[in-house]
Design a protein around this motif. Structure first.
Motif, short mmCIF file in Angstrom:
data_model
loop_
_atom_site.label_atom_id
_atom_site.label_comp_id
_atom_site.label_asym_id
_atom_site.label_seq_id
_atom_site.Cartn_x
_atom_site.Cartn_y
_atom_site.Cartn_z
N SER A 106 -9.00 10.31 4.62
CA SER A 106 -7.69 10.57 5.23
C SER A 106 -7.44 9.64 6.41
O SER A 106 -7.03 10.07 7.48
N ALA A 107 -7.69 8.34 6.21
CA ALA A 107 -7.47 7.36 7.27
C ALA A 107 -5.98 7.04 7.38
O ALA A 107 -5.23 7.22 6.42
N PRO A 108 -5.52 6.56 8.52
CA PRO A 108 -4.12 6.12 8.64
C PRO A 108 -3.78 5.08 7.58
O PRO A 108 -4.60 4.22 7.26
N VAL A 109 -2.58 5.15 7.07
CA VAL A 109 -2.19 4.26 5.98
C VAL A 109 -2.26 2.80 6.41
O VAL A 109 -2.58 1.92 5.61
N ARG A 114 2.10 0.67 -2.24
CA ARG A 114 2.04 0.64 -3.70
C ARG A 114 2.85 -0.51 -4.26
O ARG A 114 2.42 -1.24 -5.16
N GLU A 115 4.05 -0.68 -3.76
CA GLU A 115 4.92 -1.74 -4.28
C GLU A 115 4.39 -3.12 -3.92
O GLU A 115 4.54 -4.07 -4.70
N ALA A 116 3.75 -3.24 -2.75
CA ALA A 116 3.16 -4.53 -2.38
C ALA A 116 2.01 -4.89 -3.32
O ALA A 116 1.88 -6.05 -3.75
N ILE A 117 1.19 -3.91 -3.67
CA ILE A 117 0.06 -4.17 -4.57
C ILE A 117 0.57 -4.38 -6.00
O ILE A 117 0.04 -5.22 -6.74
N ARG A 118 1.59 -3.64 -6.39
CA ARG A 118 2.18 -3.84 -7.72
C ARG A 118 2.69 -5.28 -7.85
O ARG A 118 2.48 -5.94 -8.88
N GLN A 119 3.35 -5.77 -6.82
CA GLN A 119 3.86 -7.13 -6.85
C GLN A 119 2.72 -8.14 -6.86
O GLN A 119 2.78 -9.16 -7.56
N THR A 137 7.04 9.29 7.50
CA THR A 137 6.30 8.10 7.91
C THR A 137 5.21 7.76 6.91
O THR A 137 5.09 6.61 6.45
N GLY A 138 4.39 8.75 6.55
CA GLY A 138 3.32 8.51 5.59
C GLY A 138 3.85 8.12 4.22
O GLY A 138 3.31 7.21 3.57
N TYR A 139 4.90 8.81 3.78
CA TYR A 139 5.51 8.48 2.47
C TYR A 139 5.96 7.03 2.45
O TYR A 139 5.68 6.29 1.49
N LYS A 140 6.68 6.61 3.47
CA LYS A 140 7.22 5.25 3.51
C LYS A 140 6.08 4.23 3.46
O LYS A 140 6.15 3.23 2.72
N GLU A 141 5.02 4.47 4.23
CA GLU A 141 3.93 3.50 4.29
C GLU A 141 3.15 3.45 2.97
O GLU A 141 2.72 2.38 2.53
N ALA A 160 14.76 6.54 8.71
CA ALA A 160 15.12 7.83 8.12
C ALA A 160 16.64 7.99 8.03
O ALA A 160 17.16 8.52 7.04
N VAL A 161 17.34 7.54 9.04
CA VAL A 161 18.81 7.60 9.01
C VAL A 161 19.35 6.78 7.85
O VAL A 161 20.26 7.21 7.12
N ALA A 162 18.78 5.58 7.64
CA ALA A 162 19.21 4.74 6.52
C ALA A 162 18.86 5.39 5.18
O ALA A 162 19.65 5.33 4.22
N ARG A 163 17.70 6.01 5.10
CA ARG A 163 17.28 6.68 3.86
C ARG A 163 18.21 7.84 3.53
O ARG A 163 18.53 8.08 2.37
#
Length: 587
Positions: free
Chosen positions: A574-577, A549-554, A540-544, A278-281
């Motif tokens: 609503s399972a954990p990401v 999404r980007e992993a599946i797009r790739q 946390t949820g947003y990042k995951e 989060a600090v880096a973001r």
């Protein structure tokens, strides 16, 4: 009303039959098949047992078999919970996780994590000794009165039976509290005071209007009066607690915080790792906001000299855009007007299926919910598919002009649109509708807050990526500002509870580095002082989700379809990401 449980045995596994040489048919089932059947049976029995153990939660999930029971929060009830957790954790050991279906593996971990979390809460966190706001019956009774899951006369009967147990409930609460946190004591006073109207007006008015025998009405009204007296006695008890230097701090400390993050967020990251991310973001967002502010400066300030300080430049531009907002009396009506516009955009862009048969009711935030957040969603449980989903909007009625102006500058023309995306469509409202359609009752019941909040945050960015707001730099700048709030929620929560950040430092972070209005920052300080860890769930949820999404797009390349990704992701409930990622990447 949804059936109590889906026919898991009919859908989980098929047992093939084949002909033997003698013409007889023999059922053939592998060891894995047998294990999967037994796990389905275990899951079904576990959920039924859970509702006996947690009747209040059952009511809010739409399961009404135990609506007449109110759990008295004493040592005996906690011992029962520990026994329940221990027995079911032992039962889980009989299953080899690798031999379960992918979906069942997720259910296994959800049940396991829930039970371990309950044990940790009772044995380690012990918030029942220091959190007075944990004791409040009025929200449960309000839910029973407002949701039309049964005839009013029946709901009143169940409310009456629960009310009979309210005096014992609050008597036990007073015994449990040993060193309450002052900030949580104040919250408990506010929320229980706000909830008195449920007993003294809403319930009594409903009894008077309902067709019931006079003797029965008298008993109900007497129970409501006794319950109200118990709530008032609890409030008086809390007001008599003196704050001393030895009073427990609301700050959790690193050890408790990391453990709570583990059980509540269920992330693949630690709390420290999410804080560092989060600090880096925040640094990245400041860079992007500076670029946009420089490009917008001539449009709004002409040839005026641009501030040399980057944060001052961004703040000046945000302050200018924030003057565009609705009037206090129009806040709720502006939200109501925008919802159809969001639906139309999603349909036009083919981003996600929106079920138009599920009602969304925008209402003034009920008094018993006051004191934590200005906007929220209340969704029906998995057994009550036809129930209303409420968009609770905080009222500005009675606010001083300066406070209302500060609040509306925070929720200005741009941010109010993003708020509606987050809370309603395609954010919380849409995700929770999908969650209630999940074939796995376990995934629906044990909803993961980080996934739920993360989805809402993700949809904000996703909508802008697909052209919402016509790619106006003003909209992007204000979303970055809004997203910065999500990022700073994590920084604030960890810094306050682990690193002992002061109120002054927190307000500086929120107003100077996150560009929030003073009223919003003050409200966030209050929130971080009465909650812990939950504020990290957004980032946390947003990042995951974004990483997935980007992993599946790739992985899929040109075959990647955004709508298919969204609907597949939401289909897991609503399972954990981290568990959804495992299933989607495996597929």
């Amino acid at each position: 009303m949804r059936k109590i449980l889906p026919l898991l045995l009919a859908t989980t596994v098929a047992i093939a039959s084949c002909s033997s040489p003698g013409g007889q048919h023999t059922a053939v089932a592998s060891d894995d098949d047998s294990l999967q059947i037994r796990f389905s049976q275990f899951s079904e029995h576990f959920i039924e047992s859970l509702w006996i153990q947690e009747p209040e939660w059952a009511t809010q999930q739409g399961y009404h078999k135990w609506d007449s029971i109110l759990t008295v929060p004493d040592n005996a009830s906690r011992s029962k919970t520990l026994l329940f957790a221990g027995k079911n954790l032992d039962s889980l050991k009989a299953f080899k996780v690798a031999q379960l279906t992918p979906s069942q593996q997720t259910d296994y971990y959800l049940i396991h994590d829930y039970l371990e979390g309950r044990k940790w809460n009772i044995e380690q966190q012990q918030d029942y000794t220091w959190n007075p706001s944990a004791y409040n019956v009025t929200g449960l009774l309000a839910f029973m009165l407002s949701e039309n899951y049964a005839p009013l006369s029946q709901r009143l009967q169940y409310c009456y039976k629960r009310m009979l147990q309210v005096p014992a409930y609050y008597a036990a609460a007073k015994v449990q509290l040993r060193n309450p946190v002052p900030e949580l004591t104040a919250l408990a006073i506010d929320q229980n005071s706000g909830g008195l109207s449920i007993l003294e007006k809403d319930f009594t008015d409903s009894v008077k209007l309902c067709i019931l025998p006079a003797e029965e009405k008298d008993k109900m009204l007497a129970a409501a009066k006794a319950a109200s007296a118990a709530v008032k006695d609890y409030i008086t008890f809390l007001k008599g607690i003196k704050t001393t230097p030895e009073s427990r701090s609301f700050r959790l400390g690193k050890a408790l915080y990391e453990a709570k993050f583990k059980y509540d967020i269920q992330s693949s990251f630690t709390a420290q790792q999410i804080f560092d991310s989060a600090v880096a973001r925040k640094r990245y967002l400041h860079q992007e906001m500076a670029k946009l502010s420089k490009s917008l400066w001539p449009k709004y300030f002409g040839t005026q000299a641009m501030p040399a300080d980057t944060l001052a430049l961004i703040g000046r531009m945000i302050d200018t855009l924030s003057t565009q907002h609705v009037k206090p009396a129009e806040f709720q009506s502006a939200i109501e007007k925008q919802i159809p516009e969001l639906i139309a955009f999603i349909k036009a862009k083919n981003l996600l299926y929106i079920d138009s048969t599920k009602p969304l009711v925008i209402r003034k935030e009920p008094a018993y919910m006051a004191g934590v957040a200005g906007a929220s969603i209340s969704a029906p449980g998995p057994y009550d598919k036809g129930g209303n989903t409420y968009y609770n909007v905080g009222s500005l009625e009675g606010w001083p002009a300066a406070k209302a102006e500060s609040y509306l500058r925070e929720y200005n023309h741009y941010i109010l649109q993003i708020l509606d995306i987050h809370e309603a469509i395609p954010g919380h409202y849409t995700q929770l509708v999908y969650a209630n359609r999940s074939p796995s009752l376990v995934k629906t019941i044990f909803g993961n807050g980080a996934m739920i909040e993360g989805w809402a945050v993700y949809t904000e960015q996703m909508m802008l990526e697909n052209g919402y707001g016509n790619n106006e730099p003003e909209m992007w700048l204000m979303w970055y500002k809004w997203h910065l709030r999500t990022v700073c929620n994590t920084i604030l929560d960890y810094s306050v509870h682990v690193n002992n950040m002061s109120k002054e430092e927190a307000l500086h972070l929120l107003t100077k580095e996150a560009f929030q209005q003073q009223a919003e920052a003050e409200g966030k300080w209050k929130r971080v002082s009465v909650t812990s860890v939950q504020l990290t769930s957004y980032f946390t949820g947003y990042k995951e989700i974004y990483d997935l999404r980007e992993a599946i797009r790739q992985k899929e390349g040109s075959k990647f379809n955004l709508r298919i990704f969204h609907e597949k992701f939401l289909s897991y409930g609503s399972a954990p990401v981290k568990y959804i990622s495992k299933l989607m990447l495996a597929n």
